[in-house]
Motif scaffolding. Structure first.
Motif, PDB file in Angstrom:
ATOM      1  N   PRO A 243       0.761  -1.448  -0.079  1.00 38.46           N
ATOM      2  CA  PRO A 243       0.025  -0.199   0.153  1.00 38.46           C
ATOM      3  C   PRO A 243       0.895   1.320  -0.088  1.00 38.46           C
ATOM      4  CG  PRO A 243       0.094  -0.848   2.178  1.00 38.46           C
ATOM      5  CD  PRO A 243       0.959  -2.036   1.178  1.00 38.46           C
ATOM      6  N   LEU A 244       0.342   2.404  -0.448  1.00 41.04           N
ATOM      7  CA  LEU A 244       0.962   3.703  -0.385  1.00 41.04           C
ATOM      8  C   LEU A 244       0.069   4.623   0.144  1.00 41.04           C
ATOM      9  CD1 LEU A 244       2.751   5.257  -3.587  1.00 41.04           C
ATOM     10  CD2 LEU A 244       1.196   6.497  -2.176  1.00 41.04           C
ATOM     11  N   PHE A 245       0.635   5.512   1.117  1.00 34.29           N
ATOM     12  CA  PHE A 245       0.065   6.322   1.769  1.00 34.29           C
ATOM     13  C   PHE A 245       0.236   7.639   1.370  1.00 34.29           C
ATOM     14  CE2 PHE A 245       0.900   2.832   4.764  1.00 34.29           C
ATOM     15  CZ  PHE A 245      -0.238   2.723   5.507  1.00 34.29           C
ATOM     16  N   PRO A 246      -0.665   8.217   0.654  1.00 33.29           N
ATOM     17  CA  PRO A 246      -0.219   9.545  -0.148  1.00 33.29           C
ATOM     18  C   PRO A 246      -0.092  10.911   0.724  1.00 33.29           C
ATOM     19  CG  PRO A 246      -2.237   8.398  -1.287  1.00 33.29           C
ATOM     20  CD  PRO A 246      -1.955   7.708   0.002  1.00 33.29           C
ATOM     21  N   GLY A 247       0.878  11.637   0.522  1.00 34.62           N
ATOM     22  CA  GLY A 247       1.198  12.588   1.261  1.00 34.62           C
ATOM     23  C   GLY A 247       2.084  12.124   2.634  1.00 34.62           C
ATOM     24  N   PHE A 248       1.981  11.024   3.008  1.00 36.66           N
ATOM     25  CA  PHE A 248       2.590  10.906   4.434  1.00 36.66           C
ATOM     26  C   PHE A 248       4.074  10.866   4.134  1.00 36.66           C
ATOM     27  CE2 PHE A 248       4.418   8.064   7.848  1.00 36.66           C
ATOM     28  CZ  PHE A 248       3.485   8.500   8.778  1.00 36.66           C
ATOM     29  N   GLY A 249       4.803  11.852   4.909  1.00 35.38           N
ATOM     30  CA  GLY A 249       6.171  12.105   5.012  1.00 35.38           C
ATOM     31  C   GLY A 249       6.607  12.854   3.662  1.00 35.38           C
ATOM     32  N   TRP A 250       5.649  13.286   2.899  1.00 36.16           N
ATOM     33  CA  TRP A 250       5.872  14.050   1.486  1.00 36.16           C
ATOM     34  C   TRP A 250       6.475  15.387   1.759  1.00 36.16           C
ATOM     35  CZ3 TRP A 250       2.072  11.673  -2.639  1.00 36.16           C
ATOM     36  CH2 TRP A 250       2.652  10.369  -2.727  1.00 36.16           C
ATOM     37  N   GLY A 251       6.018  16.066   2.962  1.00 36.52           N
ATOM     38  CA  GLY A 251       6.109  17.396   2.878  1.00 36.52           C
ATOM     39  C   GLY A 251       5.269  18.212   2.240  1.00 36.52           C
ATOM     40  N   SER A 252       5.344  19.519   2.114  1.00 41.19           N
ATOM     41  CA  SER A 252       4.206  20.473   1.642  1.00 41.19           C
ATOM     42  C   SER A 252       4.108  20.446   0.081  1.00 41.19           C
ATOM     43  CB  SER A 252       4.547  21.752   1.746  1.00 41.19           C
ATOM     44  OG  SER A 252       4.462  22.150   3.229  1.00 41.19           O
ATOM     45  N   PRO A 253       2.730  19.960  -0.134  1.00 37.89           N
ATOM     46  CA  PRO A 253       2.582  19.937  -1.834  1.00 37.89           C
ATOM     47  C   PRO A 253       3.171  21.141  -2.423  1.00 37.89           C
ATOM     48  CG  PRO A 253       0.578  19.964  -0.694  1.00 37.89           C
ATOM     49  CD  PRO A 253       1.747  20.029   0.202  1.00 37.89           C
ATOM     50  N   ALA A 254       3.408  21.205  -3.774  1.00 41.64           N
ATOM     51  CA  ALA A 254       3.370  22.571  -4.465  1.00 41.64           C
ATOM     52  C   ALA A 254       2.333  23.220  -4.524  1.00 41.64           C
ATOM     53  CB  ALA A 254       4.280  22.126  -5.677  1.00 41.64           C
TER      54      ALA A 254
END
Length: 331
Positions: A243-254
């Motif tokens: 599974p993939l957790f969108p946004g988790f640990g990715w920092g601020s979106p552009a």
């Protein structure tokens, strides 16, 4: 009102990073996969560009599309001088057969079209339509010699975005009204930060990068990373069982587009979207911006007709495109 905005933005972010945001690989395209599952569109350009969209068969016969080392290429004609009576310069527009409601789109892109008169885009729109019903999300878009990517929503009325101070994003808000019927359909756009090479020549010199766009009823976000800065799960891809957790640990979106009742209700403005890649020339944006583009005198259309070698860098080179969807639909 500011307190209400802040609460809703914080709530949206907490939901994005919660365990409920569990997504699995639904579809992927690498190399020859792009010759299946996509419609090759040949109608007149709805944005009035100086372009002739060709069929898959014609694109293959003219070497406008091909695969090398599992990289999928789509490019413009860069050898023909055009007659003023022709429809325009040969190019490609494709749309996905499948449409997706709650989804994460991850595009690993090696090269995007660049140069004067060009207007490339990777975007999604309602498959049910008719446009603008069901919404449009521009993930990659720019014109002429731009160097910063722009992400934009286009919707039916009553979809507004809050100001930068109440949005969790690294980019800069350009406009806040997403309604296509106002401001000449500029939509609600966000310019990506200058610190990362997200568009045009700088993007291509850097060897490309990875875009991820999350579309679901808790908000719409777009991330960008140079390839060596991307999280491993999007840089390397995952198999269906992981599974993939969108946004988790990715920092601020552009770019962050909060959606919530009263300001931009998701169910009112968005439904299942198909994906589109296209490359047009001049038209409603690149043509109208021509005078201030730094591309020289004359008209945009004359440039397209008489400078075929200028389009040597007007091509897409795609390493992979993956779409993830939640295991269970959200209510």
């Amino acid at each position: 009102m500011r307190t209400g905005y802040a609460f809703l933005v914080t709530l949206s972010l907490s939901l994005i990073q919660s365990a409920s945001a569990l997504f699995f690989l639904k579809d992927q395209w690498i190399g020859d996969d792009f010759f299946q599952g996509w419609n090759w569109e040949t109608e007149n350009d709805p944005t009035h560009g100086r372009v002739n969209y060709v069929s898959q068969a014609e694109a293959i016969s003219k070497n406008l599309t091909y695969v090398e080392d599992d990289v999928f290429f789509m490019r413009a004609d860069d050898w023909s001088f055009l007659n003023s009576s022709s429809r325009g310069r040969d190019s490609i527009r494709i749309s996905s057969v499948n449409a997706y409601d709650d989804a994460l789109f991850v595009l690993d892109l090696r090269h995007m079209p660049q140069g004067c008169s060009t207007w490339p885009a990777f975007w999604t729109l309602s498959q049910a339509g008719p446009w603008p019903n069901g919404g449009e999300i521009d993930i990659i878009e720019g014109v002429n010699l731009n160097t910063d990517n722009q992400a934009t929503l286009h919707t039916t009325p009553m979809c507004m975005m809050p100001p930068d101070t109440l949005r969790h994003q690294a980019g800069r808000t350009i406009t806040t009204n997403c309604d296509t019927s106002v401001n000449f359909n500029t939509g609600c756009g966000v310019s990506f930060p200058d610190s990362k090479p997200s568009y045009g020549m700088p993007f291509n010199i850097a060897g490309g990068g990875i875009f991820a766009a999350l579309k679901w009823r808790f908000g719409i976000q777009v991330w960008f990373w140079p390839r060596d800065e991307a999280p491993p799960e999007v840089r390397d891809g995952v198999v269906k069982e992981e599974p993939l957790f969108p946004g988790f640990g990715w920092g601020s979106p552009a770019a962050d587009f909060p959606v919530y009742p009263g300001f931009c209700d998701y169910d009112t403005h968005f439904n299942a979207h198909e994906m589109v890649f296209d490359l047009t020339f001049c038209g409603d944006w690149a043509g109208n911006a021509w005078a201030g583009s730094g591309c020289g005198g004359g008209t945009c259309e004359n440039f397209v007709d008489n400078n075929p070698s200028a389009f040597a860098e007007a091509y897409w080179a795609i390493n992979s495109l993956r779409v993830y969807t939640p295991l269970f639909p959200f209510p």
